[in-house]
Every structure is written in structure tokens, then in C-alpha cells.
Design a protein around this motif. Sequence first.
Motif, PDB file in Angstrom:
ATOM      1  N   THR A 307       0.791  -1.121   0.060  1.00  0.00           N
ATOM      2  CA  THR A 307       0.132  -0.006   0.063  1.00  0.00           C
ATOM      3  C   THR A 307       0.819   1.214  -0.080  1.00  0.00           C
ATOM      4  O   THR A 307       0.563   2.203  -0.555  1.00  0.00           O
ATOM      5  CB  THR A 307      -0.947   0.201   1.092  1.00  0.00           C
ATOM      6  OG1 THR A 307      -0.191  -0.116   2.429  1.00  0.00           O
ATOM      7  CG2 THR A 307      -1.932  -1.331   1.184  1.00  0.00           C
ATOM      8  N   GLY A 311       1.441   3.274  -3.443  1.00  0.00           N
ATOM      9  CA  GLY A 311       0.777   4.502  -3.446  1.00  0.00           C
ATOM     10  C   GLY A 311       1.340   5.528  -3.818  1.00  0.00           C
ATOM     11  O   GLY A 311       1.176   6.181  -4.668  1.00  0.00           O
ATOM     12  N   HIS A 314       2.104   5.460  -7.447  1.00  0.00           N
ATOM     13  CA  HIS A 314       0.828   6.176  -8.131  1.00  0.00           C
ATOM     14  C   HIS A 314       0.952   7.418  -7.991  1.00  0.00           C
ATOM     15  O   HIS A 314       0.558   8.443  -9.075  1.00  0.00           O
ATOM     16  CB  HIS A 314      -0.440   5.848  -7.826  1.00  0.00           C
ATOM     17  CG  HIS A 314      -0.963   4.136  -7.972  1.00  0.00           C
ATOM     18  ND1 HIS A 314      -1.699   3.500  -7.281  1.00  0.00           N
ATOM     19  CD2 HIS A 314      -0.608   3.458  -9.195  1.00  0.00           C
ATOM     20  CE1 HIS A 314      -1.610   2.363  -7.777  1.00  0.00           C
ATOM     21  NE2 HIS A 314      -1.016   2.287  -8.940  1.00  0.00           N
ATOM     22  N   GLU A 315       1.507   8.190  -6.868  1.00  0.00           N
ATOM     23  CA  GLU A 315       1.736   9.507  -6.576  1.00  0.00           C
ATOM     24  C   GLU A 315       2.528  10.300  -7.721  1.00  0.00           C
ATOM     25  O   GLU A 315       2.259  11.342  -8.119  1.00  0.00           O
ATOM     26  CB  GLU A 315       1.911   9.845  -5.220  1.00  0.00           C
ATOM     27  CG  GLU A 315       1.059   9.445  -4.272  1.00  0.00           C
ATOM     28  CD  GLU A 315       1.612   9.282  -2.890  1.00  0.00           C
ATOM     29  OE1 GLU A 315       2.562   9.890  -2.442  1.00  0.00           O
ATOM     30  OE2 GLU A 315       0.864   8.982  -1.874  1.00  0.00           O
ATOM     31  N   HIS A 333      -1.515  12.492  -2.735  1.00  0.00           N
ATOM     32  CA  HIS A 333      -1.377  11.375  -1.854  1.00  0.00           C
ATOM     33  C   HIS A 333      -2.567  10.198  -1.943  1.00  0.00           C
ATOM     34  O   HIS A 333      -3.963  10.535  -1.924  1.00  0.00           O
ATOM     35  CB  HIS A 333      -1.498  11.721  -0.147  1.00  0.00           C
ATOM     36  CG  HIS A 333      -1.400  10.759   0.942  1.00  0.00           C
ATOM     37  ND1 HIS A 333      -0.541   9.707   0.529  1.00  0.00           N
ATOM     38  CD2 HIS A 333      -2.005  10.362   1.783  1.00  0.00           C
ATOM     39  CE1 HIS A 333      -0.507   8.844   1.745  1.00  0.00           C
ATOM     40  NE2 HIS A 333      -1.328   9.391   2.393  1.00  0.00           N
ATOM     41  N   PHE A 334      -2.090   8.938  -2.264  1.00  0.00           N
ATOM     42  CA  PHE A 334      -3.111   7.708  -1.911  1.00  0.00           C
ATOM     43  C   PHE A 334      -2.853   7.126  -0.750  1.00  0.00           C
ATOM     44  O   PHE A 334      -1.729   6.603  -0.317  1.00  0.00           O
ATOM     45  CB  PHE A 334      -2.846   7.131  -3.111  1.00  0.00           C
ATOM     46  CG  PHE A 334      -2.896   7.154  -4.395  1.00  0.00           C
ATOM     47  CD1 PHE A 334      -4.301   6.948  -4.832  1.00  0.00           C
ATOM     48  CD2 PHE A 334      -2.203   7.799  -5.275  1.00  0.00           C
ATOM     49  CE1 PHE A 334      -4.921   7.252  -6.048  1.00  0.00           C
ATOM     50  CE2 PHE A 334      -2.545   8.053  -6.622  1.00  0.00           C
ATOM     51  CZ  PHE A 334      -3.887   8.016  -6.998  1.00  0.00           C
ATOM     52  N   THR A 335      -3.976   7.235   0.194  1.00  0.00           N
ATOM     53  CA  THR A 335      -3.842   6.891   1.477  1.00  0.00           C
ATOM     54  C   THR A 335      -3.737   5.417   1.550  1.00  0.00           C
ATOM     55  O   THR A 335      -4.122   4.507   1.090  1.00  0.00           O
ATOM     56  CB  THR A 335      -5.200   7.247   2.162  1.00  0.00           C
ATOM     57  OG1 THR A 335      -6.435   6.410   1.597  1.00  0.00           O
ATOM     58  CG2 THR A 335      -5.520   8.697   2.114  1.00  0.00           C
ATOM     59  N   SER A 339      -5.734   1.381   0.249  1.00  0.00           N
ATOM     60  CA  SER A 339      -4.553   0.573  -0.126  1.00  0.00           C
ATOM     61  C   SER A 339      -3.681   1.017  -1.279  1.00  0.00           C
ATOM     62  O   SER A 339      -3.296   0.566  -2.218  1.00  0.00           O
ATOM     63  CB  SER A 339      -5.391  -0.948  -0.976  1.00  0.00           C
ATOM     64  OG  SER A 339      -5.823  -1.843   0.096  1.00  0.00           O
ATOM     65  N   GLY A 340      -3.573   2.549  -1.174  1.00  0.00           N
ATOM     66  CA  GLY A 340      -2.508   3.056  -2.012  1.00  0.00           C
ATOM     67  C   GLY A 340      -3.235   3.320  -3.525  1.00  0.00           C
ATOM     68  O   GLY A 340      -2.506   3.502  -4.528  1.00  0.00           O
ATOM     69  N   LEU A 344      -7.718   9.245  -2.923  1.00  0.00           N
ATOM     70  CA  LEU A 344      -6.903   9.987  -3.547  1.00  0.00           C
ATOM     71  C   LEU A 344      -7.037  11.312  -3.190  1.00  0.00           C
ATOM     72  O   LEU A 344      -8.384  12.015  -3.119  1.00  0.00           O
ATOM     73  CB  LEU A 344      -6.817  10.047  -5.100  1.00  0.00           C
ATOM     74  CG  LEU A 344      -6.180  11.148  -5.964  1.00  0.00           C
ATOM     75  CD1 LEU A 344      -4.669  11.505  -5.569  1.00  0.00           C
ATOM     76  CD2 LEU A 344      -6.152  11.431  -7.363  1.00  0.00           C
TER      77      LEU A 344
END
Length: 463
Positions: A307, A311, A314-315, A333-335, A339-340, A344
Amino acid sequence: MAFQDLREYLAVLDRTGKLKRIRKEVDKDWEIAAVARSVFQRFAEADRPGLVFEKVKGYDIPVAVGVLGASRQIYAAALETTPGQVLDKWYHAQKNPIAPVSVPRGPCKENIVSGAQVDVLKFPIPVWTAGSDLSPYITAPQVCTRDPETGVRNVGTYRTQVHAKDRLGINCGAIHHLARHVAKNEAQGRPTAVAIVIGTDPAVAITSVTSMAEELDEFAVAGALRGQPVELVRCETCDLEVPATAEIVIEGQMLPGERAPEGPFGEYPGYVSSRSPKFVVHVKCITYRNNPVYQAFLSQMPPSESTIIRGIGHEAPLYQALKDRHLPVKDVHFTVGGSGAGWLFISLKKHRPEQVQEVVAAAWETLKPMGKFTVVFDDDIDIFDPVNTQWAMTFRVQPQRDIKIVPNTPILPHDPSGLALPDTMKPSKVIIDATMKHEFPALALPPQEHLDLVAGRWAEYGF
Ligand code: MN
């Protein structure tokens, strides 16, 4: 100073108190997963160490887990930077790649095993979800292939199931570069050569997990991240190249049209995903260093290593896409709880109300299925802070005006909530505009001058 290999990086993590060496003997078929899971549950992220299981029952090879993504602090340490600088470092690396260099030999050739001697089960590959996963999974493979038309390389991380001592299954969606290479070869009736690398200098491993443009060579981006070209050696059985200081390299071939059932596997949303036909790798040769270290990622239920790494993975492309469009973005930020992938958070310095919609459109275009819940904040909100973000969603949002459900969108990979939708309904996403749309009352905080005064006298209060 770039790390030369995984073991040099582990020594630095150890010296800086970010590594826990576990000397008790552990069973790779249930205990490594259970200990790693407990560490992720019991430690707050900032205090969570990477792990090296030194004594694995039946093996003389240690297993490293969480050493790239037990926390954002560890991820930043792997890139020799700070958590706040990670996305800028990524931005710079993708804009200024440093091409890898070929070298005649490297330690990854210290042992070479081929033909009938090949046995991937000689390595302590753990079972991650005992009772559900049918066999061990390689969770941190760097799968190397080459585009047969353009010659551009791809390095990517896809879950890899051990079917037999010389046969692996790779689960890879059609949009991934690996699948595109296979499709081009299959159209010509040709096999696809593949090298599965395990355990490298952390910049290479982190690049493998991060999405980037198809024309970018992951080894060149890794070179930019580490500030030094990655050294590559040629494989024994094909013309692919792999990092010279890799711990383990599994060389193989995917035959045209061949698929075999793969799965189930405990996946990153925290649920077990199903079994279906996927790529098959016939292993031809294994090369490895003396005293190799086997590296794995902990995935499955968040919080997990995947994650955090995925994450940030992806960021990085999202941050780049928004910057390149000159949108006034501060942070993305993907929390971990999403799960990343699912939640968003974006903060921006809004000049015009339409910029919220522009930012969301650009984000969804860049990372199609990601951001099932996308929330846009003003730049005074710390989007890494759960209290601050929930506060803004509570008091800067009027649901009827500021929350929009967008129907008919791509769905997150392995998202089980989409399994039983009625025929008339397609997957959907949510946009939450948590920016201020009008003048707000003053914040109920002590005046900044009082807080500054207290900060200057902090020790006098006995803390
Ligand atoms: Mn690629």
C-alpha cells in the motif's frame, strides 16, 4: 552515494535503526507472513522497521520483507531523501533519466544453474495467505522484457506464482507493458524471453513498482534516482540484461498462446482474489550471488508494504502529470486505508473554482481506475494527516453541492465491491470538493504570535 546492491542498503537501514533482524527460526509457509503482518499491525508507521528473517526453517537464505516500504520514511531512505522530497525526486528522475551501462560480469553470476538442475524452490519463497494461496508467491519480482518492435525495455512488478520447480505463473493486466510485449510476440507466433530479478539496489526495485510512460527505460529512471547509471549484465539464455549486483535472476520463456490457471492470491485490497488463466514462464536458468538474500513485499490487507510503495508509485506519475499541466497542485496522496489506490487526496492553491474539476479530470486521465474517491483540498490542509483531512471534509463540504457521483468509470483492479452490481449499473467514482467556496469565519486557534512565543519557551514548560 548510490547503493551498490540490496545488502549495502540493508546495512545502512540496520545502522540507522530502521531494520529488525529476526534470529528465531521461522517457517516460510505461514510464520513469515504472520510475523510481518503482526509488525504492520502493532507498530505505528513512523516506528515500523524493515525485517530480515535470518533463519528460515529448511533454508540457509535470509528473507527481507518491508525493507522498501514499511513506512514512507523507509521508502525515502531507500531513495536517499526525505518523505517531503520524494515526489520532487521522482519528478526530476523521470525528466532526466541516466542510461544504464553494460558491464562484462557481475556478482549475480557467481552461481549459474540451468537445465534439469533448475529449482526455484531452493529459495525460501513464502506463502502469504496460508489456507487461500495454493502455493508460494514471488511478490517483489522485477520482471524484465523487451518490446520486440521498438527494443524498449520494460521492468515491472507483477505477482508471480510458483507452479513447479521450473514453472511460474505471472498475473499481469492487458494494459501493462509486459502484456503488450507478449501480445506483439504472439502476433508473430514467437515466444517472449523474460528475466525475473529478485533483490537489487533499492532505486531499481522501487522503479519496477512505479508506473511510467512506455517509452521510458525503467533502468534509466532508476539511474537518475540513484544518481549513477545502473550496471547491467547480459542474461545466460537470452539477450535481456539485468542488474549486475542482483541477488537472484530467474531466466525463462513464455510460449506463444500458453496460459494456465493462476491464483487465488491474497491481494492488495485485503481480499483473496480469484483463479484464472495467466501467463506461464518456463524457467531455463537461475543465476545468483553467493549467500543470496531473498526479498519480498508484504501485500494483502492494508497497512502493508505494497500500500505504501504502490501508493507512492501512483503519486509520482500523477504529481508529474498535474505539474506538467501547470495546475497549482501542492501535494497528492493515495492513503494507506485505500490500499494506495482507492482514496486520492489532492491539495491545491485554487485560483479559480473550475480548477477543482480540471485537477480531477487530469488525475483520472493519468491513472484511469485509481482514485475511486477523489478529494480536493485547499493548500492549507495537510493531506497526509487523517484528522486534518476529515476536518476539512466535515466543515468545508456541503454534500449536495460538493459531492458528485460519476457513473460508468473504470474499476480498481481486484475490487470485490464490483462483483455483484445489478446489470443496469456500472462501476462509479466519487469527487469531493473540500475546498472553501466562500469566506469562512476565523479559525479557532490561539494567535500565531502566541504559538511562536510558546515554541521559543518550549523547554521551560518541562516537555
Ligand atoms: Mn515500462
